[in-house]
Motif scaffolding. Sequence first.
Motif, PDB file in Angstrom:
ATOM      1  N   VAL A  72       0.856  -1.183   0.000  1.00 27.58           N
ATOM      2  CA  VAL A  72       0.000   0.000   0.000  1.00 27.58           C
ATOM      3  C   VAL A  72       0.895   1.237   0.000  1.00 27.58           C
ATOM      4  N   LEU A  73       0.720   2.080  -1.016  1.00 26.75           N
ATOM      5  CA  LEU A  73       1.495   3.315  -1.108  1.00 26.75           C
ATOM      6  C   LEU A  73       0.827   4.436  -0.326  1.00 26.75           C
ATOM      7  N   ASN A  74      -0.499   4.502  -0.417  1.00 26.91           N
ATOM      8  CA  ASN A  74      -1.310   5.427   0.375  1.00 26.91           C
ATOM      9  C   ASN A  74      -2.757   4.957   0.277  1.00 26.91           C
ATOM     10  N   ALA A  75      -3.705   5.721   0.803  1.00 28.36           N
ATOM     11  CA  ALA A  75      -5.102   5.287   0.830  1.00 28.36           C
ATOM     12  C   ALA A  75      -5.690   5.070  -0.560  1.00 28.36           C
ATOM     13  N   ASP A  76      -5.079   5.657  -1.583  1.00 31.61           N
ATOM     14  CA  ASP A  76      -5.610   5.555  -2.941  1.00 31.61           C
ATOM     15  C   ASP A  76      -4.695   4.834  -3.913  1.00 31.61           C
ATOM     16  N   ASN A 106       0.883  -0.554 -10.754  1.00 29.18           N
ATOM     17  CA  ASN A 106       0.332   0.339  -9.746  1.00 29.18           C
ATOM     18  C   ASN A 106      -1.153   0.529  -9.986  1.00 29.18           C
ATOM     19  N   TRP A 147      -4.573   2.673  -8.844  1.00 34.50           N
ATOM     20  CA  TRP A 147      -5.027   3.914  -8.226  1.00 34.50           C
ATOM     21  C   TRP A 147      -6.544   3.970  -8.221  1.00 34.50           C
TER      22      TRP A 147
END
Length: 119
Positions: free
Chosen positions: A29-33, A108, A110
């Motif tokens: 997980v890179l961030n919430a999105d 990735n 998104w």
Amino acid sequence: MPESGLITLPPELDEAAGLVTGDILCLHVLNADALSLEIYRTSLEQWGYVLEYDRRLWHWITVLLNKPMTAVEPRGIPIPAEVFPLAAGERVTMHVFSHWGFFPVSLNLWRMRPKPLPR
């Protein structure tokens, strides 16, 4: 997304990424999105090459092995809700980056958040 937690990819994207049914993907997980997916066999091939030259890098193999994982199924890629929750019908985009260097392919995902309407 047709089903909660399931990403379906068009054949062109599968081909560009080199994905086949049964491939294991490491999830980060890179961030919430945003979610990064590493193709496990490709990562192991690359790390195996590097480890021939420097055994001190074994630490990174343990990092890879401790990431949450999923496997490509004939119907798509299931993403565990506890890692990156995805609702049925949620809009997402998958980018496949093919480049030279240490990791030949990057995947990735998104979330496609709707933009607020101008007032």
